[in-house]
Design a protein around this motif. Sequence first.
Motif, PDB file in Angstrom:
ATOM      1  N   PHE A  23      23.360 -18.248  31.854  1.00 28.22           N
ATOM      2  CA  PHE A  23      23.120 -19.729  32.114  1.00 28.22           C
ATOM      3  C   PHE A  23      23.704 -20.453  33.177  1.00 28.22           C
ATOM      4  O   PHE A  23      23.147 -20.896  33.998  1.00 28.22           O
ATOM      5  CB  PHE A  23      23.257 -20.370  30.676  1.00 28.22           C
ATOM      6  CG  PHE A  23      22.786 -21.905  30.900  1.00 28.22           C
ATOM      7  CD1 PHE A  23      21.829 -22.357  31.023  1.00 28.22           C
ATOM      8  CD2 PHE A  23      23.917 -22.892  30.877  1.00 28.22           C
ATOM      9  CE1 PHE A  23      21.299 -23.696  31.081  1.00 28.22           C
ATOM     10  CE2 PHE A  23      23.616 -24.090  31.266  1.00 28.22           C
ATOM     11  CZ  PHE A  23      22.247 -24.624  31.126  1.00 28.22           C
TER      12      PHE A  23
ATOM     13  N   PRO B 176      19.737 -21.661  25.454  1.00 27.85           N
ATOM     14  CA  PRO B 176      20.204 -20.737  26.333  1.00 27.85           C
ATOM     15  C   PRO B 176      21.291 -20.067  26.020  1.00 27.85           C
ATOM     16  O   PRO B 176      21.540 -18.856  26.546  1.00 27.85           O
ATOM     17  CB  PRO B 176      20.135 -21.472  27.705  1.00 27.85           C
ATOM     18  CG  PRO B 176      20.436 -22.626  27.166  1.00 27.85           C
ATOM     19  CD  PRO B 176      19.649 -23.179  26.011  1.00 27.85           C
ATOM     20  N   PHE B 177      22.106 -20.593  24.865  1.00 28.88           N
ATOM     21  CA  PHE B 177      23.382 -20.043  24.713  1.00 28.88           C
ATOM     22  C   PHE B 177      24.015 -20.620  23.371  1.00 28.88           C
ATOM     23  O   PHE B 177      23.575 -21.784  22.912  1.00 28.88           O
ATOM     24  CB  PHE B 177      24.746 -20.131  25.604  1.00 28.88           C
ATOM     25  CG  PHE B 177      24.844 -21.657  26.362  1.00 28.88           C
ATOM     26  CD1 PHE B 177      25.516 -22.467  25.321  1.00 28.88           C
ATOM     27  CD2 PHE B 177      24.089 -22.118  27.332  1.00 28.88           C
ATOM     28  CE1 PHE B 177      25.686 -23.925  26.099  1.00 28.88           C
ATOM     29  CE2 PHE B 177      24.338 -23.480  27.580  1.00 28.88           C
ATOM     30  CZ  PHE B 177      25.231 -24.249  27.088  1.00 28.88           C
TER      31      PHE B 177
ATOM     32  N   MET C 179      18.065 -15.614  34.178  1.00 29.84           N
ATOM     33  CA  MET C 179      16.934 -16.764  34.062  1.00 29.84           C
ATOM     34  C   MET C 179      16.823 -16.885  35.452  1.00 29.84           C
ATOM     35  O   MET C 179      17.745 -17.857  36.280  1.00 29.84           O
ATOM     36  CB  MET C 179      17.456 -17.836  33.197  1.00 29.84           C
ATOM     37  CG  MET C 179      16.338 -19.024  33.090  1.00 29.84           C
ATOM     38  SD  MET C 179      16.990 -20.424  32.182  1.00 29.84           S
ATOM     39  CE  MET C 179      17.136 -19.749  30.525  1.00 29.84           C
TER      40      MET C 179
ATOM     41  N   LEU D 170      14.276 -21.618  35.067  1.00 27.23           N
ATOM     42  CA  LEU D 170      15.112 -22.946  34.642  1.00 27.23           C
ATOM     43  C   LEU D 170      14.418 -24.274  35.046  1.00 27.23           C
ATOM     44  O   LEU D 170      14.408 -25.139  34.317  1.00 27.23           O
ATOM     45  CB  LEU D 170      16.465 -22.805  35.138  1.00 27.23           C
ATOM     46  CG  LEU D 170      17.254 -23.969  34.684  1.00 27.23           C
ATOM     47  CD1 LEU D 170      17.813 -23.916  33.358  1.00 27.23           C
ATOM     48  CD2 LEU D 170      18.779 -23.852  35.671  1.00 27.23           C
TER      49      LEU D 170
ATOM     50  N   THR E 233      22.711 -19.216  36.557  1.00 23.77           N
ATOM     51  CA  THR E 233      21.366 -19.635  37.046  1.00 23.77           C
ATOM     52  C   THR E 233      21.375 -21.190  37.286  1.00 23.77           C
ATOM     53  O   THR E 233      20.689 -21.717  38.180  1.00 23.77           O
ATOM     54  CB  THR E 233      20.433 -19.566  35.889  1.00 23.77           C
ATOM     55  OG1 THR E 233      20.420 -18.080  35.264  1.00 23.77           O
ATOM     56  CG2 THR E 233      18.887 -19.881  36.229  1.00 23.77           C
ATOM     57  N   LEU E 234      21.870 -21.920  36.605  1.00 22.10           N
ATOM     58  CA  LEU E 234      22.194 -23.581  36.856  1.00 22.10           C
ATOM     59  C   LEU E 234      22.652 -23.706  38.044  1.00 22.10           C
ATOM     60  O   LEU E 234      22.222 -24.770  38.755  1.00 22.10           O
ATOM     61  CB  LEU E 234      22.931 -24.141  35.402  1.00 22.10           C
ATOM     62  CG  LEU E 234      22.861 -25.642  35.736  1.00 22.10           C
ATOM     63  CD1 LEU E 234      21.437 -26.193  35.694  1.00 22.10           C
ATOM     64  CD2 LEU E 234      23.547 -26.140  34.312  1.00 22.10           C
TER      65      LEU E 234
ATOM     66  N   ALA F  88      19.496 -29.268  29.860  1.00 21.23           N
ATOM     67  CA  ALA F  88      18.822 -27.996  29.805  1.00 21.23           C
ATOM     68  C   ALA F  88      18.722 -27.489  28.438  1.00 21.23           C
ATOM     69  O   ALA F  88      18.044 -27.082  27.914  1.00 21.23           O
ATOM     70  CB  ALA F  88      19.802 -27.095  30.485  1.00 21.23           C
TER      71      ALA F  88
ATOM     72  N   ASP G 132      25.321 -14.946  27.445  1.00 22.01           N
ATOM     73  CA  ASP G 132      24.207 -15.718  27.504  1.00 22.01           C
ATOM     74  C   ASP G 132      24.687 -16.706  28.550  1.00 22.01           C
ATOM     75  O   ASP G 132      24.018 -17.520  29.214  1.00 22.01           O
ATOM     76  CB  ASP G 132      23.725 -16.164  26.292  1.00 22.01           C
ATOM     77  CG  ASP G 132      22.683 -14.916  25.670  1.00 22.01           C
ATOM     78  OD1 ASP G 132      22.300 -14.249  26.270  1.00 22.01           O
ATOM     79  OD2 ASP G 132      22.589 -14.955  24.285  1.00 22.01           O
TER      80      ASP G 132
END
Length: 1019
Positions: A135, A76-77, A1, A6, A138-139, A68, A131
């Motif tokens: 995430f 996302p997960f 992502m 995001l 990306t975060l 998120a 996943d």
Amino acid sequence: MDPAVLGTRLASSLVAPLVKKLFVREAPGAGLVDRPVRLSALVSFRGEQRSLTEKGVAKLATRLVREAVDSPGERPFPPDEETAVTDVLSRKLLALGDLDMDDVQAVRLGYRELARKLNHRAPTTGDLSADASFFLDTLTEWACLHIINFFTQRSTFVAHTLLEQSRTQAELIAKLDELITRSPRPFALDAAFERRYLPHIAEKHNHITIYGIDLRDSPDRWPLEVAYLSLETTATATEEWGPGAPGTVPRTPLTLQLPAEEALRGHDRVLLRGDAGSGKTTLVQWLAISAARQADDGVPGRVPFVLPLRTLIRRGTLPVPDAFLEAVGCPLSPPRGWAERVLTARRGLVMIDGIDEIPGHERARTREWLRDLTRVFPGNQWLVTSRPAAVRPDWLARDGFRELSLAPMNSTDVAAFVHRWHAAADAGAYEERMLTALRTKRDLARLATNPLMCGLICALHRERRGFLPQGRKELYDAALSMLLHRRDRERGMGNPDGIELGEEAQLELLQALAYGLILGGRTEIDHEGALLLIERALPSVASAVGQGDAETIFRHLLLRSGLLREPAPGVVDFVHRTFQDYLGARAAVADGHIDALAGRAHDPQWEDVIRMAVAHARPRERDALLRKLLADDSTRITLLALACLEHATTLDPRVRAEVEARAGRLIPPRTREEAQRLAEAGPLVLELLPGPEGLSDAEAVGVTVTASRVGTEASLPVLKRYRTHRALSVRSQLIGAWHLFEPEEYAREVLAHVDPDDLYFTVRNPGQLTALRGIGPRSGVRFNGEYETEDMLSVLAPEVLTSLAVYDNPLLADVGVFAPLRGLRGLSLFNCRAVTDLSALAPLGLRELTLRGVGGLAGLRALTTLRAAAIRQPLPGNDLRAGLPASAPLEVLFLSRGAIAMTGLRGLAHWPLLTALHLGPAVGPLTVEDWRQVAAQPALTDLYLHNSLLPEIAHAPAMPGIEALHLSQMYGAEDLGELPRVLPHLREVTLHTASGKRFPADRYSGLFSTAHLTVTETE
């Protein structure tokens, strides 16, 4: 992502304050330090004065993760990993205090590299899912992006570097602003130009000439809104299944009508045909100003381009879009590339006027030019106009053009035109007398079939104070006398240019110019060419010699005759092609060019010239010309000779008899094609049409088609003779011709006497709705277009009506309004998008139902009394029973247009009474199992197939129960070799040809030795 992705889940307004809590507040002061600050000194969870504990960092991480997860979109997960993800993110944020770098270095690294270092200091544990790990990475990048942004906003962030950078940026911004000011964006320039162009187009085209009203101190140009008359266009089309009984043969020919100004509604490419003076150019003007005003008012619309071909062809090379305006002499200069941007954006309305006004050898080049434009710039609207005979019927068919024809003015149109003309001309005292003359004088009425001739007749009537000529030649003679002689004299103009030419002298010079244009196959000429023609003719016109040179005389004719105009600088043409043909014919006869006229008889552009030449010729010349025409026995030339008889006031009886005998072999017409050709000969053919006694049904149809196509009040006596004919095809034609005549008179004189059995009386306009009320209830009624349910019900008698069809009506939503029609047995709904539920029809006990383009099929299964159903849209579910009423005693089923795309023919066995199955084009994929369903039907004997299904049935198993086969849209080259195996017990085979195609039955007779084979031509 990606962090940007995001960012659609975590708004910056949330993340920025959270990230800011990770760092200490700035100390007071200017902050103009000379070196950067270490990150360990900036974080708020280290040092002696902590404002955020490690537990607080964990809370921040928890909030980031929670926001998120709770944001819209896919999670996302997995939920059970949320705590582990939060712990890892907390460790990564705490690792900021361990980085050996300062804030400047962090900014130079960039957010991705900073995130990588945090991941290295606090790596993601291996027990997280892919996943969750993705995430976290990306975060972390998203947080680092805001961290770096926070650094760059601090006042103590290397102030001298920031100051220098800000100064450089300020200079760059100032330069860019200056550049933008000097060079505005193209779209801004386009908008500014269109604010000037659209009003210019609306003003330029918002006028027409109403012939003759300028004779007594009146202007000759009037606003188009005042004088515009909405005419109809027609198109011949076919339907696979008309609104009649479902067992009828597919592909019923129909004549479709729509207002001319709606020619482009529903179809972006149209070739519009119309005779001289029929209003083609006026329609182009109307569409141009309508589009221009709509777009200028801010309503999303089209940008019009009006392109007269006679003007474009002079350039040699036909223009590309950016040269459109220059080619037609527009005084405005568009931004470079503007026209191309308009067409690329699919905003254009391109109207190319007058295919017939360019030489024949130029038309192929013009078509290629048009083909390139439409291919490169799809999505725009294109209108091309032409006289009917200038190009063949399918000239633009391959390029997706729909063909329409401007219908002749009917008596209602003529009355409306006469009223508007007299209102515009302030001549109301003559209006009623003009209408009376048109009703009582047959020769006069049959001339008033288009706006040009109707305007001329009105002008002559007013100028002659109620006295009018009879024949066409006399009418033109009078019109020319009015334009060439009486106009200036009666206005007291005198001789403003010092030149005085009599009517005959002007005619001699103008006919030389007209004949020169005709011989060159053109409708306009440049000044140099016109001067050359005038110079050649001038010595033979004694009264003009001595009054000036060719240039002076030409200028006088251009300014004073009223017959010439300058459509563009340096170019001249006649105000209408009809005058050019009339004067050219006069010159050809005067020069003795009888052989030349006969030699051009096959050229459609010479038809009117030859007819007018017969009118101008002396008796011996007339005989000679017609004998030469008779030397050619083609149908077209025979019809031309027949049309010429109208103008042959004196003629050798033997010549007349031969022409009529030759025409007798064409009359009665036996096909619609022959009938349409005969109608082109004009009203004269009406006197030769026989019957109905002694004619076959096909011949009777041909006669009624011919009379309908002539379309004048003189046609009514012919059609009245057939109003009691028993044949369905004849009765259908009589009803189909209704729109060509005054609604109430035609309904009273013809329709009221037609046997209504198995017929639909079609209502296309309010006038027909009123007329239908006047002749009483009918058993079958069809409505075309938008009608309120109250208006429809007002002409439907519950005790009489058995069949109803509703076409193209967006106002119809609740079919329950038909509940009072207790005698209704057949209903057809076409393109009624607001109808979504049919259950309200159940109490009616319908036997036949046709559906195409309704909004939904809910309630269809409730119609358990149906014996025949035609579905031309997708059925729901994966089995026919999901959409069709399983318990209905269906005997006839028609499926087409994706009807079985999802269901196939699964479930067909639930209708054991089925005797006829129709499978139309694009019905859906058919498998071997589907054909087995067909073969298993115990009562099925009749199979109707569209040509496109031949490859699929070739792999079908044997269907011994089928006894009759109908194949539609046949071209004669199809391979039917597998059909005897698949259908071994056929007794009857009927091949319905594609429109206009013909082939002998014996081409396939060897395949079906035990069956009767018939080939039926589709007109």
